[in-house]
Design an enzyme around this catalytic site. Structure first.
Site, PDB file in Angstrom:
ATOM      1  N   ASP A  87       0.509   3.594   2.294  1.00  0.00           N
ATOM      2  CA  ASP A  87       0.220   4.134   3.625  1.00  0.00           C
ATOM      3  C   ASP A  87      -0.941   5.133   3.496  1.00  0.00           C
ATOM      4  O   ASP A  87      -1.981   4.752   2.950  1.00  0.00           O
ATOM      5  CB  ASP A  87       1.499   4.740   4.238  1.00  0.00           C
ATOM      6  CG  ASP A  87       1.387   4.852   5.753  1.00  0.00           C
ATOM      7  OD1 ASP A  87       0.730   3.978   6.357  1.00  0.00           O
ATOM      8  OD2 ASP A  87       1.919   5.796   6.326  1.00  0.00           O
ATOM      9  N   ASP A  93       0.848  -1.209   0.000  1.00  0.00           N
ATOM     10  CA  ASP A  93       0.000   0.000   0.000  1.00  0.00           C
ATOM     11  C   ASP A  93       0.877   1.250   0.000  1.00  0.00           C
ATOM     12  O   ASP A  93       2.092   1.168   0.198  1.00  0.00           O
ATOM     13  CB  ASP A  93      -0.884   0.015   1.255  1.00  0.00           C
ATOM     14  CG  ASP A  93      -0.047  -0.160   2.516  1.00  0.00           C
ATOM     15  OD1 ASP A  93       0.110  -1.303   2.952  1.00  0.00           O
ATOM     16  OD2 ASP A  93       0.510   0.828   3.034  1.00  0.00           O
TER      17      ASP A  93
HETATM   18  N1  LIG Z   1       1.135   1.262   5.786  1.00  0.00           N
HETATM   19  C1  LIG Z   1       1.627   0.405   6.658  1.00  0.00           C
HETATM   20  N2  LIG Z   1       2.079   0.840   7.871  1.00  0.00           N
HETATM   21  C2  LIG Z   1       2.602  -0.034   8.747  1.00  0.00           C
HETATM   22  N3  LIG Z   1       2.697  -1.351   8.540  1.00  0.00           N
HETATM   23  C3  LIG Z   1       2.277  -1.818   7.365  1.00  0.00           C
HETATM   24  N4  LIG Z   1       2.267  -3.059   6.860  1.00  0.00           N
HETATM   25  C4  LIG Z   1       1.728  -3.009   5.629  1.00  0.00           C
HETATM   26  N5  LIG Z   1       1.383  -1.733   5.300  1.00  0.00           N
HETATM   27  C5  LIG Z   1       1.715  -0.974   6.377  1.00  0.00           C
END
Ligand SMILES: Nc1ncnc2[nH]cnc12
Ligand SMILES: CSC[C@H]1O[C@H](OP(=O)(O)O)[C@H](O)[C@@H]1O
Length: 290
Positions: free
Chosen positions: A214, A212
């Site tokens: 975030d 992703d």
């Molecule tokens: N955006 C994110 N922040 C923290 N841990 C994660 N693991 C997968 N995506 C994450």
């Protein structure tokens, strides 16, 4: 007795390895409690490995609840000299896209109250941690990714992994702060493992699977577990192929690692003044020195 020289810690989405053969589950107790789950001993193309599901096979442990010391101690007890971690991460850079793989070389610690050392109770040691990831093992992992030419997967060699406490994901302000620090990816688990592995003189490297953006990216939805899981499913198969290739490389050409002698100049306490009970507790880690 050495059961396996190579350990694999599987994170979110990687709870078992389908290619493992001759499987044996071992429940290991340690002076630091029980590991996240039984360790799975098996072979990958005839090479012995030890696999551990970091959050337990049913994903029952929060990042904060992970028994990091027991996990690394158990690996050491089995004779592990190299640990490959597979981890889901968010991207903090435009060019690091979901489904890409990153082999980070640095960490920023944003965790709170996690015990990140085996030492104390009468023995003081300060490991060198300027290069927290074993360069040579990281190269094996990165070369394994590159050699597979996985469609739609770009490899990023190096990068900064921010390790946050969680379990909630970051705020936008935090995410942008980490971007201003030039950090590359964010996760919740790898920093303690890397530190403890170094104290246990085990080489450690991470294959980070980007799931992703975030919450900082204006054109992408904020991270959700649903998003992470969807991308992990497509990546778990690739992750296993990478591990298999890296294990093959490691078995034929095990690299040197500075981690393997990390304690040589790190222990400050005269060993004859360390309490017997502490020596006994740390025997697996200190075996070369006592
Ligand atoms: N955006 C994110 N922040 C923290 N841990 C994660 N693991 C997968 N995506 C994450
Ligand atoms: C399921 S998203 C958050 C979760 O995923 C990562 O876990 P791991 O490093 O074990 O793959 C991240 O660190 C969080 O624990």
């Amino acid at each position: 007795m050495t059961e396996a020289k190579i350990g694999i810690i599987g994170g979110s989405g990687l709870y078992k390895m389908d290619a493992l053969k001759d499987i044996k589950e071992v429940h290991i107790e340690t002076p630091f409690g029980s590991p996240s789950d039984a360790l799975i001993l098996g072979t990958l193309d005839e090479v012995k490995v030890a696999f551990l599901a970091r959050h337990g096979r049913n994903h029952t442990l929060l990042p904060t609840e992970l028994p990091f010391r027991a996990n690394i101690y158990a690996m050491k007890k089995l004779g592990v000299e190299y640990i490959i971690s597979a981890s889901a991460v968010g991207s903090l850079k435009e060019e690091v896209k979901p489904l890409d793989m990153v082999v980070p070389d640095q960490f920023i610690d944003r965790t709170r109250n996690r015990i990140s050392t085996f030492f104390g109770e009468g023995i003081v040691a300060h490991i060198t941690f300027g290069e927290p990831i074993c360069k040579n093992l990281a190269q094996v992992v990165a070369d394994a990714i590159a050699s597979l030419n996985l469609p739609d997967v770009n490899l990023h060699r190096g990068g900064i992994y921010v390790c946050m406490e969680g379990p909630a994901f970051s705020t936008k302000a935090e995410s942008n702060l980490y971007r201003s620090w030039d950090a590359t990816i964010i996760g919740m688990t790898n920093l303690q493992e890397a530190k403890l592995a170094r104290e246990a003189e085990i080489a450690y490297a991470t294959m980070a699977l980007v799931t992703d953006y975030d919450c900082w990216h204006p054109d992408h939805d904020n991270v959700t577990v649903e998003m992470v899981v969807a991308n992990l499913h497509s990546n778990a198969v690739n992750a296993q192929k990478v591990i298999q290739e890296a294990v093959r490389q490691l078995s034929t050409n095990p690299p040197k690692s500075e981690a393997h002698s990390a304690l040589k100049y790190a222990i400050l306490t005269r060993l004859d003044s360390v309490p017997a009970i502490t020596k006994q507790k740390l025997a697996v880690i200190l075996q070369k020195y006592i």
